[in-house]
Design a protein around this motif. Structure first.
Motif, PDB file in Angstrom:
ATOM      1  N   GLY A 121       0.763  -1.147   0.149  1.00 41.89           N
ATOM      2  CA  GLY A 121      -0.136   0.051  -0.013  1.00 41.89           C
ATOM      3  C   GLY A 121       0.717   1.206  -0.157  1.00 41.89           C
ATOM      4  N   LYS A 122       2.066   1.305  -0.026  1.00 41.65           N
ATOM      5  CA  LYS A 122       2.987   2.400   0.021  1.00 41.65           C
ATOM      6  C   LYS A 122       3.243   2.736  -1.316  1.00 41.65           C
ATOM      7  CE  LYS A 122       7.090   4.233   2.167  1.00 41.65           C
ATOM      8  NZ  LYS A 122       8.488   3.831   3.008  1.00 41.65           N
ATOM      9  N   GLY A 123       2.901   3.887  -1.667  1.00 41.35           N
ATOM     10  CA  GLY A 123       3.294   4.206  -3.042  1.00 41.35           C
ATOM     11  C   GLY A 123       4.563   4.935  -3.415  1.00 41.35           C
ATOM     12  N   GLY A 124       5.324   5.151  -2.578  1.00 33.81           N
ATOM     13  CA  GLY A 124       6.565   5.632  -2.979  1.00 33.81           C
ATOM     14  C   GLY A 124       7.768   4.994  -2.129  1.00 33.81           C
ATOM     15  N   LEU A 125       8.952   5.298  -2.121  1.00 29.72           N
ATOM     16  CA  LEU A 125      10.073   4.752  -1.150  1.00 29.72           C
ATOM     17  C   LEU A 125      10.200   5.718  -0.073  1.00 29.72           C
ATOM     18  CD1 LEU A 125      12.526   3.707  -4.045  1.00 29.72           C
ATOM     19  CD2 LEU A 125      11.031   2.064  -2.507  1.00 29.72           C
ATOM     20  N   GLY A 126       9.924   7.065   0.079  1.00 32.11           N
ATOM     21  CA  GLY A 126       9.981   7.891   0.949  1.00 32.11           C
ATOM     22  C   GLY A 126      11.481   8.303   0.696  1.00 32.11           C
ATOM     23  N   GLY A 127      12.351   7.857   1.567  1.00 32.58           N
ATOM     24  CA  GLY A 127      13.729   8.214   1.381  1.00 32.58           C
ATOM     25  C   GLY A 127      14.292   8.844   2.863  1.00 32.58           C
ATOM     26  N   PRO A 128      15.621   8.788   2.877  1.00 32.14           N
ATOM     27  CA  PRO A 128      16.186   9.152   4.314  1.00 32.14           C
ATOM     28  C   PRO A 128      16.092  10.681   4.447  1.00 32.14           C
ATOM     29  CG  PRO A 128      17.919   8.704   2.547  1.00 32.14           C
ATOM     30  CD  PRO A 128      16.727   8.285   1.942  1.00 32.14           C
ATOM     31  N   GLY A 129      15.881  11.133   5.542  1.00 35.59           N
ATOM     32  CA  GLY A 129      15.591  12.355   6.110  1.00 35.59           C
ATOM     33  C   GLY A 129      14.434  13.054   5.907  1.00 35.59           C
ATOM     34  N   ALA A 130      13.432  12.337   5.547  1.00 35.17           N
ATOM     35  CA  ALA A 130      12.141  13.007   5.447  1.00 35.17           C
ATOM     36  C   ALA A 130      11.468  13.384   6.697  1.00 35.17           C
ATOM     37  CB  ALA A 130      11.127  11.624   4.702  1.00 35.17           C
ATOM     38  N   GLU A 131      11.988  12.660   7.822  1.00 35.12           N
ATOM     39  CA  GLU A 131      11.397  13.049   9.220  1.00 35.12           C
ATOM     40  C   GLU A 131      11.858  14.320   9.564  1.00 35.12           C
ATOM     41  OE1 GLU A 131      15.343  10.965   9.495  1.00 35.12           O
ATOM     42  OE2 GLU A 131      13.599  10.651   8.729  1.00 35.12           O
ATOM     43  N   GLU A 132      12.828  14.984   8.924  1.00 34.50           N
ATOM     44  CA  GLU A 132      13.759  16.215   9.385  1.00 34.50           C
ATOM     45  C   GLU A 132      12.422  17.326   8.859  1.00 34.50           C
ATOM     46  OE1 GLU A 132      17.318  16.726   7.438  1.00 34.50           O
ATOM     47  OE2 GLU A 132      17.873  14.797   7.959  1.00 34.50           O
ATOM     48  N   LEU A 133      11.783  16.814   7.657  1.00 41.57           N
ATOM     49  CA  LEU A 133      10.776  17.912   7.443  1.00 41.57           C
ATOM     50  C   LEU A 133       9.731  18.316   8.533  1.00 41.57           C
ATOM     51  CD1 LEU A 133       9.887  16.591   3.950  1.00 41.57           C
ATOM     52  CD2 LEU A 133      11.352  18.345   4.703  1.00 41.57           C
ATOM     53  N   GLU A 134       9.298  17.195   9.369  1.00 41.58           N
ATOM     54  CA  GLU A 134       8.557  17.540  10.655  1.00 41.58           C
ATOM     55  C   GLU A 134       9.210  18.458  11.584  1.00 41.58           C
ATOM     56  OE1 GLU A 134       5.478  16.793  10.579  1.00 41.58           O
ATOM     57  OE2 GLU A 134       5.551  15.106   9.307  1.00 41.58           O
ATOM     58  N   GLN A 135      10.341  18.539  11.600  1.00 45.54           N
ATOM     59  CA  GLN A 135      11.349  19.230  12.775  1.00 45.54           C
ATOM     60  C   GLN A 135      11.853  20.629  12.357  1.00 45.54           C
ATOM     61  OE1 GLN A 135      14.020  16.367  14.115  1.00 45.54           O
ATOM     62  NE2 GLN A 135      12.584  14.918  14.687  1.00 45.54           N
ATOM     63  N   ALA A 136      11.333  20.877  10.832  1.00 46.45           N
ATOM     64  CA  ALA A 136      12.028  22.064  10.375  1.00 46.45           C
ATOM     65  C   ALA A 136      11.600  23.524  11.272  1.00 46.45           C
ATOM     66  CB  ALA A 136      11.413  22.281   9.156  1.00 46.45           C
ATOM     67  N   GLU A 137      12.675  24.259  11.590  1.00 45.38           N
ATOM     68  CA  GLU A 137      12.510  25.339  12.514  1.00 45.38           C
ATOM     69  C   GLU A 137      12.448  26.395  11.643  1.00 45.38           C
ATOM     70  OE1 GLU A 137      15.545  25.364  15.278  1.00 45.38           O
ATOM     71  OE2 GLU A 137      15.025  23.538  16.164  1.00 45.38           O
ATOM     72  N   HIS A 138      12.639  26.470  10.399  1.00 47.00           N
ATOM     73  CA  HIS A 138      12.836  27.547   9.468  1.00 47.00           C
ATOM     74  C   HIS A 138      12.008  27.629   8.186  1.00 47.00           C
ATOM     75  CE1 HIS A 138      16.240  28.902  11.963  1.00 47.00           C
ATOM     76  NE2 HIS A 138      16.992  27.892  12.015  1.00 47.00           N
ATOM     77  N   ALA A 139      10.682  27.224   8.450  1.00 48.71           N
ATOM     78  CA  ALA A 139       9.915  27.178   7.500  1.00 48.71           C
ATOM     79  C   ALA A 139       9.655  28.565   6.792  1.00 48.71           C
ATOM     80  CB  ALA A 139       8.296  26.659   7.884  1.00 48.71           C
ATOM     81  N   VAL A 140       9.826  28.678   5.511  1.00 44.84           N
ATOM     82  CA  VAL A 140       9.742  30.154   4.571  1.00 44.84           C
ATOM     83  C   VAL A 140       8.336  30.070   4.184  1.00 44.84           C
ATOM     84  CG1 VAL A 140      10.650  29.172   2.631  1.00 44.84           C
ATOM     85  CG2 VAL A 140      11.033  31.516   3.122  1.00 44.84           C
ATOM     86  N   LEU A 141       7.510  29.189   3.717  1.00 46.42           N
ATOM     87  CA  LEU A 141       6.273  29.343   3.213  1.00 46.42           C
ATOM     88  C   LEU A 141       5.373  28.311   3.425  1.00 46.42           C
ATOM     89  CD1 LEU A 141       6.239  27.417   0.445  1.00 46.42           C
ATOM     90  CD2 LEU A 141       7.769  29.183  -0.579  1.00 46.42           C
ATOM     91  N   GLU A 142       4.159  28.255   3.134  1.00 46.66           N
ATOM     92  CA  GLU A 142       3.004  27.432   3.398  1.00 46.66           C
ATOM     93  C   GLU A 142       2.436  27.271   2.098  1.00 46.66           C
ATOM     94  OE1 GLU A 142      -0.815  26.235   5.649  1.00 46.66           O
ATOM     95  OE2 GLU A 142       0.412  27.304   6.531  1.00 46.66           O
ATOM     96  N   VAL A 143       2.121  26.295   1.535  1.00 51.56           N
ATOM     97  CA  VAL A 143       1.365  25.965   0.464  1.00 51.56           C
ATOM     98  C   VAL A 143      -0.091  26.003   0.376  1.00 51.56           C
ATOM     99  CG1 VAL A 143       1.035  24.536  -1.746  1.00 51.56           C
ATOM    100  CG2 VAL A 143       3.011  24.788  -0.648  1.00 51.56           C
ATOM    101  N   LEU A 144      -0.718  27.265  -0.029  1.00 45.61           N
ATOM    102  CA  LEU A 144      -2.213  27.311   0.122  1.00 45.61           C
ATOM    103  C   LEU A 144      -2.888  26.520  -1.059  1.00 45.61           C
ATOM    104  CD1 LEU A 144      -2.587  31.053   0.838  1.00 45.61           C
ATOM    105  CD2 LEU A 144      -2.383  29.090   2.437  1.00 45.61           C
ATOM    106  N   ARG A 145      -2.291  26.625  -2.296  1.00 47.51           N
ATOM    107  CA  ARG A 145      -2.935  25.920  -3.529  1.00 47.51           C
ATOM    108  C   ARG A 145      -1.629  25.609  -4.189  1.00 47.51           C
ATOM    109  NH1 ARG A 145      -4.094  27.065  -8.587  1.00 47.51           N
ATOM    110  NH2 ARG A 145      -3.043  29.196  -8.344  1.00 47.51           N
ATOM    111  N   PRO A 146      -1.611  24.234  -4.677  1.00 51.50           N
ATOM    112  CA  PRO A 146      -0.344  23.891  -5.247  1.00 51.50           C
ATOM    113  C   PRO A 146      -0.128  23.961  -6.532  1.00 51.50           C
ATOM    114  CG  PRO A 146      -1.814  21.779  -5.044  1.00 51.50           C
ATOM    115  CD  PRO A 146      -2.621  22.946  -4.246  1.00 51.50           C
ATOM    116  N   GLY A 147      -0.916  24.467  -7.486  1.00 50.26           N
ATOM    117  CA  GLY A 147      -0.875  24.852  -8.863  1.00 50.26           C
ATOM    118  C   GLY A 147      -0.632  23.486  -9.629  1.00 50.26           C
ATOM    119  N   MET A 148      -0.309  23.512 -10.669  1.00 52.16           N
ATOM    120  CA  MET A 148       0.045  22.126 -11.645  1.00 52.16           C
ATOM    121  C   MET A 148       1.546  21.500 -11.482  1.00 52.16           C
ATOM    122  SD  MET A 148      -0.862  21.518 -15.486  1.00 52.16           S
ATOM    123  CE  MET A 148      -2.395  22.090 -15.387  1.00 52.16           C
ATOM    124  N   PHE A 149       1.249  20.339 -10.693  1.00 52.96           N
ATOM    125  CA  PHE A 149       2.581  19.692 -10.666  1.00 52.96           C
ATOM    126  C   PHE A 149       3.859  20.426 -10.399  1.00 52.96           C
ATOM    127  CE2 PHE A 149       5.657  16.363 -11.687  1.00 52.96           C
ATOM    128  CZ  PHE A 149       5.107  15.256 -11.575  1.00 52.96           C
TER     129      PHE A 149
END
Length: 577
Positions: free
Chosen positions: A242-270
């Motif tokens: 059921g897992k669609g992708g491999l993920g990859g090392p370091g993905a958990e670091e995104l949860e702990q990011a202290e310096h987020a610069v932006l938030e996506v309100l609408r993703p646009g196309m691809f």
């Protein structure tokens, strides 16, 4: 020995193996040894710009970052000439790779074509399994998808053409038969091979030091096992259901990011995070990837003081809506937007929303932010490998609610922004788009006027390739081709006669005839053509292609000099892991 150009940045070194030895894999072992020796020799010679050394069935391919000068090409040919006797002398003394056992659950849900395969071959299903599992196979090449092995040695009684209509989704780990070869799909991808089983082994894992489990020259034996039984559970470290992708090392670091610069309100196309890609892994079937329009990515990064390889956002036709969480500076290159100050960075404030909207010209836009995006590096790059499911932000296009971390803090620019880059450096030209090409390896199999007409860009074009419509190109020769190295810019002609110009996410090996190669300087033009626009090819010489590449480098150099004169202080290169 004369090198064979496969475009202006790729060379082929052919091997002289006896075709009669293919059954025992002798050409494969020669290819591996050639690749090993050339790689070591070129590293010792400090070949600047060499990205990949890839052995395949008929030789070795060398990929360079930029076209070689005539002098450097002559030096490379001389080096290869000295290596050939060494390779031939070592033929009987070097090992030909490791033997890897691959457990397989044959038939059932995992091998949905086994019954049909047996019927078409006039065998029982047990006979198919016995023949397939008792043979020893050689890894002739790795390509099509990361870690996908082309295996020679399939018993002749199991030779079966590929399916007439490829499936749009084949589960990771599927074992298939196609023509005179067998192989394993490491990732969930489309494909046309006949599926007879599935393995729990993970053939490609970006978290491993060697991402591809198999290498060219290895031997493979398939071991039947009972699905869900003890032997299957031993290999439970394979694919997660059921897992669609491999993920990859370091993905958990995104949860702990202290310096987020932006938030996506609408993703646009691809919309994805991209840099200049991940060289060094083509031998394992990993595409270069990265920005489709590398030139525009570099220009956008330069405008905000970044290294040209910093991670930025790439979007197609429709840009995202972004809420900024801190003061920063951004710049846009590639496609053009109404109301956007072309060729200049834009200061944005905390709490401000940028709504990028629909591109007026061009197909892809690149938004760079000062400091770049600090998503984890995977295999030396921050770019998103969507098909493989890793890199970038969680290995996928952006979604509403995603928060992207900043790579390095700060924008350094003395005084107000009162300069502007020339528009030709920022936005693509109009239609029809004239693209310079070199004659391809199989150009002689088509009529001389095959490149003379105009082609319309099809709606199915994507990051893998631009699909062209128009006059159907007829190939004058029906012999089936063995897969050979491809790279961004190759113009392939599939059986339907409609050319495909490969782009950044194209596979590393392809079996379609190569009509032409778009010169590296014009790949940004191909990246920016929109569905419905027209493309016209113009044939040039290798010398002209080199001059066009030099002109591109000069343009980028002038951009940096001009920005430094305007007071932009560049943050400097972070270096690759």
């Amino acid at each position: 020995m004369k090198l064979q150009p496969l475009g202006d940045c790729v060379y082929r070194i052919p091997l002289d193996a006896d075709p009669g030895e293919v059954g025992r894999g002798a050409p494969v072992w020669r290819g591996v040894r050639m690749g090993q020796l050339l790689g070591k020799a070129l590293e010792a010679e400090d070949w600047d710009g060499l990205q990949d050394v890839v052995p395949f069935q008929q030789g070795v391919a060398l990929y360079f970052r930029e076209p070689l000068s005539p002098r450097r090409e002559a030096e490379l040919e001389a080096l290869v000439e000295t290596l050939l006797p060494v390779v031939r002398a070592a033929d009987g003394s070097l090992e030909g790779g490791h033997t890897v056992e691959v457990p397989v659950w044959y038939g059932g849900e995992a091998g949905c074509d086994l019954e049909e395969v047996a019927r078409r071959l006039g065998l029982s299903m047990d006979e198919v399994v016995t023949l397939h599992s008792q043979a020893e196979y050689g890894v002739e090449a790795i390509g099509f998808a990361p870690g996908f092995p082309y295996l020679s040695g399939l018993p002749e009684r199991l030779h079966l053409p590929r399916r007439d209509t490829p499936r749009t989704r084949i589960p990771a780990g599927s074992v298939g038969i196609g023509g005179a070869q067998t192989g394993v799909y490491p990732l969930e991808t489309p494909g046309g091979w006949n599926l007879i089983g599935r393995t729990p082994l993970r053939l490609f894992d970006p978290g491993r030091a060697e991402p591809s489990l198999l290498r060219v020259g290895d031997r493979v034996r398939f071991v039947p096992l009972e699905a869900g039984g003890a032997a299957w559970r031993v290999h439970a470290g394979g694919y997660d259901e059921g897992k669609g992708g491999l993920g990859g090392p370091g993905a958990e670091e995104l949860e702990q990011a202290e310096h987020a610069v932006l938030e996506v309100l609408r993703p646009g196309m691809f919309t994805t995070v991209q840099d200049l890609g991940r060289p060094g892994y083509r031998a394992g079937g990993m595409t270069l990837g990265g920005a489709v329009d590398r030139f525009s990515l570099e220009v956008a990064n330069r405008m905000v003081g970044n290294d040209p390889d910093a991670a930025a956002l790439e979007f197609t036709l429709v840009g995202p809506d972004l809420l900024f969480l801190r003061d920063t500076v951004v710049a846009l290159a590639g496609g053009s937007l109404a109301g956007w100050p072309a060729g200049q960075p834009v200061r944005v404030r905390k709490g401000q929303t940028l709504r990028l909207g629909v591109l007026e010209r061009g197909c892809r836009g690149y938004l760079a932010v000062a400091g770049g995006f600090g998503v984890p590096r995977v295999l030396g790059s921050r770019s998103t490998a969507v098909r493989a499911g890793f890199g970038g932000y969680r290995g996928r296009p952006l979604r509403a609610g995603d928060r992207l971390p900043l790579g390095r803090l700060g924008w350094r620019c003395a005084g107000p922004v009162c300069w502007r880059l020339e528009e030709r450096l920022i936005f693509p030209s109009g239609s029809p788009v004239v693209v310079r090409v070199l004659r391809g390896t199989h150009a002689h199999e088509f009529a001389p006027e095959a490149l003379a007409g105009e082609f319309r860009v099809g709606a199915q074009s994507d990051r893998m390739g631009v699909r062209l419509e128009g006059v159907r190109l007829e190939r004058m020769g029906g012999a089936e081709l063995r897969s050979m190295p491809v790279s961004p810019g190759v113009v392939q002609v599939p059986p339907d006669g409609h050319p495909i110009v490969l782009l950044a996410d194209a596979q590393t090996l392809g079996g379609y005839p190569q009509l032409a190669h778009v010169v590296s300087a014009d790949l940004p033009r191909m990246a920016q053509v929109r569905p419905g626009e027209t493309v016209r090819f113009e044939e040039v010489t290798l010398g002209q292609a080199r001059e066009l590449a030099r002109e591109r480098r000069r343009e980028l150099g002038l951009v940096r000099l001009g920005l430094e004169a305007a007071g932009v202080e560049f943050l400097g290169k972070e270096g690759r892991e």
